[in-house]
Design a protein around this motif. Structure first.
Motif, mmCIF file in Angstrom:
data_model
loop_
_atom_site.group_PDB
_atom_site.id
_atom_site.type_symbol
_atom_site.label_atom_id
_atom_site.label_comp_id
_atom_site.label_asym_id
_atom_site.label_seq_id
_atom_site.Cartn_x
_atom_site.Cartn_y
_atom_site.Cartn_z
ATOM 1 N N LEU A 7 39.316 44.660 44.173
ATOM 2 C CA LEU A 7 39.602 43.541 45.071
ATOM 3 C C LEU A 7 39.201 42.220 44.419
ATOM 4 O O LEU A 7 39.949 41.238 44.463
ATOM 5 N N ALA A 8 38.052 42.202 43.782
ATOM 6 C CA ALA A 8 37.582 40.993 43.108
ATOM 7 C C ALA A 8 38.547 40.563 42.009
ATOM 8 O O ALA A 8 38.880 39.379 41.890
ATOM 9 N N ILE A 9 39.010 41.513 41.212
ATOM 10 C CA ILE A 9 39.960 41.203 40.143
ATOM 11 C C ILE A 9 41.254 40.656 40.727
ATOM 12 O O ILE A 9 41.784 39.641 40.257
ATOM 13 N N ALA A 10 41.770 41.308 41.752
ATOM 14 C CA ALA A 10 43.031 40.872 42.358
ATOM 15 C C ALA A 10 42.912 39.471 42.946
ATOM 16 O O ALA A 10 43.799 38.626 42.747
ATOM 17 N N GLN A 31 44.802 35.991 41.456
ATOM 18 C CA GLN A 31 45.689 35.189 42.298
ATOM 19 C C GLN A 31 45.104 33.817 42.613
ATOM 20 O O GLN A 31 45.669 33.072 43.404
ATOM 21 N N ASP A 32 43.969 33.497 42.014
ATOM 22 C CA ASP A 32 43.288 32.218 42.212
ATOM 23 C C ASP A 32 42.875 32.004 43.671
ATOM 24 O O ASP A 32 42.843 30.885 44.170
ATOM 25 N N ILE A 33 42.550 33.101 44.339
ATOM 26 C CA ILE A 33 42.063 33.051 45.717
ATOM 27 C C ILE A 33 40.547 32.931 45.729
ATOM 28 O O ILE A 33 39.976 32.288 46.605
ATOM 29 N N LEU A 34 39.898 33.540 44.744
ATOM 30 C CA LEU A 34 38.447 33.441 44.585
ATOM 31 C C LEU A 34 38.124 32.854 43.222
ATOM 32 O O LEU A 34 38.821 33.122 42.238
ATOM 33 N N PHE A 45 43.246 36.597 31.960
ATOM 34 C CA PHE A 45 42.704 35.404 31.332
ATOM 35 C C PHE A 45 41.805 34.663 32.303
ATOM 36 O O PHE A 45 42.113 34.556 33.486
ATOM 37 N N ARG A 46 40.715 34.171 31.788
ATOM 38 C CA ARG A 46 39.753 33.424 32.596
ATOM 39 C C ARG A 46 40.321 32.061 32.950
ATOM 40 O O ARG A 46 40.851 31.369 32.083
ATOM 41 N N HIS A 47 40.245 31.681 34.212
ATOM 42 C CA HIS A 47 40.660 30.354 34.652
ATOM 43 C C HIS A 47 39.558 29.394 34.229
ATOM 44 O O HIS A 47 38.417 29.534 34.645
ATOM 45 N N ALA A 63 34.167 35.911 42.738
ATOM 46 C CA ALA A 63 34.774 37.203 42.422
ATOM 47 C C ALA A 63 33.749 38.130 41.781
ATOM 48 O O ALA A 63 33.655 39.302 42.135
ATOM 49 N N ARG A 64 32.940 37.587 40.866
ATOM 50 C CA ARG A 64 31.927 38.442 40.232
ATOM 51 C C ARG A 64 30.852 38.840 41.250
ATOM 52 O O ARG A 64 30.306 39.922 41.179
ATOM 53 N N GLU A 65 30.595 37.951 42.213
ATOM 54 C CA GLU A 65 29.656 38.286 43.283
ATOM 55 C C GLU A 65 30.209 39.438 44.133
ATOM 56 O O GLU A 65 29.492 40.376 44.468
ATOM 57 N N LEU A 66 31.496 39.359 44.475
ATOM 58 C CA LEU A 66 32.139 40.430 45.235
ATOM 59 C C LEU A 66 32.111 41.738 44.457
ATOM 60 O O LEU A 66 31.862 42.806 45.022
ATOM 61 N N ALA A 67 32.332 41.654 43.154
ATOM 62 C CA ALA A 67 32.328 42.843 42.298
ATOM 63 C C ALA A 67 30.918 43.372 42.042
ATOM 64 O O ALA A 67 30.754 44.453 41.477
ATOM 65 N N GLU A 68 29.913 42.591 42.455
ATOM 66 C CA GLU A 68 28.506 42.949 42.250
ATOM 67 C C GLU A 68 28.200 43.142 40.767
ATOM 68 O O GLU A 68 27.588 44.120 40.351
ATOM 69 N N MET A 69 28.660 42.158 39.966
ATOM 70 C CA MET A 69 28.461 42.203 38.523
ATOM 71 C C MET A 69 27.915 40.857 38.058
ATOM 72 O O MET A 69 28.145 39.845 38.715
ATOM 73 N N ASP A 70 27.232 40.857 36.913
ATOM 74 C CA ASP A 70 26.803 39.571 36.362
ATOM 75 C C ASP A 70 27.977 38.934 35.626
ATOM 76 O O ASP A 70 29.039 39.537 35.468
ATOM 77 N N LYS A 71 27.783 37.679 35.183
ATOM 78 C CA LYS A 71 28.870 36.925 34.547
ATOM 79 C C LYS A 71 29.452 37.663 33.346
ATOM 80 O O LYS A 71 30.666 37.740 33.173
#
Length: 84
Positions: A30-33, A37-40, A66-68, A45-53
């Motif tokens: 979900l975080a990736i999607a 889509q530039d929604i998060l 690609f990173r925005h 998004a990384r917070e939602l994924a529960e991952m560090d940067k």
């Protein structure tokens, strides 16, 4: 305030994942999607994924996302780098 999403048992059972990884993997997908889509933002998004940067950046890289990175973020990074 939190949000709960209901996923039917038939879909959960159809997932080809060990039960203990289902929630974690769905949050990551979900975080990736939402990021793609530039929604998060990257941070949310990384917070939602529960991952560090670093981990989330690596995950995006493996997926070919690609990173925005805006000019504003570049300016912030350059100002930060010059101040040290």
């Amino acid at each position: 305030m939190g949000l709960q999403i209901s996923i039917s048992d038939s879909i959960v059972q159809a997932l080809r994942l060990p039960e203990q990884r289902i929630e974690q993997e769905l949050l990551r997908e979900l975080a990736i999607a939402l990021y793609t889509q530039d929604i998060l933002s990257f941070g949310k998004a990384r917070e939602l994924a529960e991952m560090d940067k670093y981990e989330f950046g690596q995950l995006l890289s493996r997926r070919g996302v690609f990173r925005h990175y805006s000019f504003e973020e570049l300016d912030d990074d350059l100002r930060y780098a010059r101040s040290e």
